[in-house]
Design an enzyme around this catalytic site. Structure first.
Site, PDB file in Angstrom:
ATOM      1  N   ASP A  72       0.862  -1.183   0.000  1.00  0.00           N
ATOM      2  CA  ASP A  72       0.000   0.000   0.000  1.00  0.00           C
ATOM      3  C   ASP A  72       0.897   1.231   0.000  1.00  0.00           C
ATOM      4  OD1 ASP A  72      -3.212   0.547   1.005  1.00  0.00           O
ATOM      5  OD2 ASP A  72      -1.777   2.202   1.087  1.00  0.00           O
ATOM      6  N   ILE A  73       0.534   2.205  -0.835  1.00  0.00           N
ATOM      7  CA  ILE A  73       1.358   3.408  -0.992  1.00  0.00           C
ATOM      8  C   ILE A  73       1.319   4.286   0.263  1.00  0.00           C
ATOM      9  CG2 ILE A  73      -0.363   5.011  -1.963  1.00  0.00           C
ATOM     10  CD1 ILE A  73       1.699   5.593  -4.194  1.00  0.00           C
ATOM     11  N   ASN A  97     -12.885  -2.980   2.595  1.00  0.00           N
ATOM     12  CA  ASN A  97     -13.838  -1.882   2.648  1.00  0.00           C
ATOM     13  C   ASN A  97     -14.774  -1.992   1.454  1.00  0.00           C
ATOM     14  OD1 ASN A  97     -12.628  -0.685   4.948  1.00  0.00           O
ATOM     15  ND2 ASN A  97     -11.055   0.237   3.644  1.00  0.00           N
ATOM     16  N   VAL A 135     -10.766   2.930  -3.806  1.00  0.00           N
ATOM     17  CA  VAL A 135     -10.444   2.415  -5.147  1.00  0.00           C
ATOM     18  C   VAL A 135     -11.459   1.332  -5.517  1.00  0.00           C
ATOM     19  CG1 VAL A 135      -8.689   1.307  -6.580  1.00  0.00           C
ATOM     20  CG2 VAL A 135      -7.993   2.901  -4.766  1.00  0.00           C
ATOM     21  N   HIS A 141     -10.175  -5.236  -3.107  1.00  0.00           N
ATOM     22  CA  HIS A 141      -8.857  -5.520  -2.547  1.00  0.00           C
ATOM     23  C   HIS A 141      -8.986  -5.870  -1.078  1.00  0.00           C
ATOM     24  CE1 HIS A 141      -9.673  -1.203  -2.524  1.00  0.00           C
ATOM     25  NE2 HIS A 141      -9.047  -1.144  -1.368  1.00  0.00           N
ATOM     26  N   HIS A 174      -6.983  -5.764   2.390  1.00  0.00           N
ATOM     27  CA  HIS A 174      -5.842  -5.176   3.096  1.00  0.00           C
ATOM     28  C   HIS A 174      -5.269  -6.229   4.048  1.00  0.00           C
ATOM     29  CE1 HIS A 174      -6.763  -0.791   2.244  1.00  0.00           C
ATOM     30  NE2 HIS A 174      -7.952  -1.309   2.032  1.00  0.00           N
TER      31      HIS A 174
HETATM   32  P1  AMP Z   1      -9.648   1.437   0.164  1.00  0.00           P
HETATM   33  O1  AMP Z   1      -9.861   2.696   0.936  1.00  0.00           O
HETATM   34  O2  AMP Z   1     -10.053   0.209   0.911  1.00  0.00           O
HETATM   35  O3  AMP Z   1     -10.248   1.524  -1.235  1.00  0.00           O
HETATM   36  O4  AMP Z   1      -8.096   1.295   0.003  1.00  0.00           O
HETATM   37  C1  AMP Z   1      -7.404   1.799  -1.094  1.00  0.00           C
HETATM   38  C2  AMP Z   1      -5.945   1.716  -0.727  1.00  0.00           C
HETATM   39  O5  AMP Z   1      -5.194   1.814  -1.919  1.00  0.00           O
HETATM   40  C3  AMP Z   1      -5.487   2.829   0.210  1.00  0.00           C
HETATM   41  O6  AMP Z   1      -4.958   2.244   1.412  1.00  0.00           O
HETATM   42  C4  AMP Z   1      -4.427   3.551  -0.605  1.00  0.00           C
HETATM   43  O7  AMP Z   1      -3.344   3.981   0.185  1.00  0.00           O
HETATM   44  C5  AMP Z   1      -4.009   2.485  -1.616  1.00  0.00           C
HETATM   45  N1  AMP Z   1      -3.474   3.003  -2.881  1.00  0.00           N
HETATM   46  C6  AMP Z   1      -4.008   3.958  -3.684  1.00  0.00           C
HETATM   47  N2  AMP Z   1      -3.241   4.134  -4.774  1.00  0.00           N
HETATM   48  C7  AMP Z   1      -2.220   3.257  -4.668  1.00  0.00           C
HETATM   49  C8  AMP Z   1      -1.069   2.951  -5.472  1.00  0.00           C
HETATM   50  N3  AMP Z   1      -0.830   3.574  -6.624  1.00  0.00           N
HETATM   51  N4  AMP Z   1      -0.223   1.997  -5.040  1.00  0.00           N
HETATM   52  C9  AMP Z   1      -0.446   1.353  -3.888  1.00  0.00           C
HETATM   53  N5  AMP Z   1      -1.479   1.585  -3.077  1.00  0.00           N
HETATM   54  C10 AMP Z   1      -2.366   2.532  -3.458  1.00  0.00           C
END
Ligand code: AMP
Length: 117
Positions: free
Chosen positions: A31-32, A88, A97, A101, A103
């Site tokens: 995760d970024i 989520n 996103v 996914h 976590h």
């Molecule tokens: P969610 O809120 O469950 O949709 O989680 C989306 C996750 O994606 C968040 O924890 C972000 O930090 C992560 N994220 C968004 N863009 C990227 C990326 N380019 N590379 C890695 N993680 C990302």
């Protein structure tokens, strides 16, 4: 066909990311914006926007996401101490996103969030 997000570009190696594991079904990357010492995302290679769009035929894929998380936790050496898996879903669930996914958070003692959940 569901719309693609940045995760599809990561899966296809079109943009830089820290991919830790990949096979025909799932991709795992860091995760970024990590919320724990280890914070990885386990993502199905095919676009499923959220839990709401999971279909009966996806059952094996969803199971594989969890088994992949377990395998990685074991390989990284924190399975015994424990970890947290979160999905989520949608606006109220805090999903940012729209590509399903899982976590995987671990590698340290995690804070209890919410009302003890
Ligand atoms: P969610 O809120 O469950 O949709 O989680 C989306 C996750 O994606 C968040 O924890 C972000 O930090 C992560 N994220 C968004 N863009 C990227 C990326 N380019 N590379 C890695 N993680 C990302």
């Amino acid at each position: 066909m569901a719309e693609e997000t940045i995760f599809s570009k990561i899966i296809r190696h079109e943009i830089p990311s820290d991919i830790r594991y990949q096979d025909d079904d799932v991709t795992v990357f860091a995760d970024i914006s990590p919320k724990a010492k280890v914070h990885l995302l386990i993502v199905p290679n095919k676009v499923i926007p959220s839990v709401n769009e999971i279909e009966d035929g996806d059952a094996a894929l969803i199971g594989k996401m969890i088994l992949t998380a377990k395998k990685i936790a074991k390989e990284m050496g924190f399975a015994e101490n424990g970890y947290r898996l979160i999905i989520n879903c949608g606006k109220d669930g805090g999903q940012e996103v729209p590509h399903l996914h899982l976590h995987l958070l671990g590698g340290e003692k995690l804070r209890i969030i919410g009302a003890g959940f």
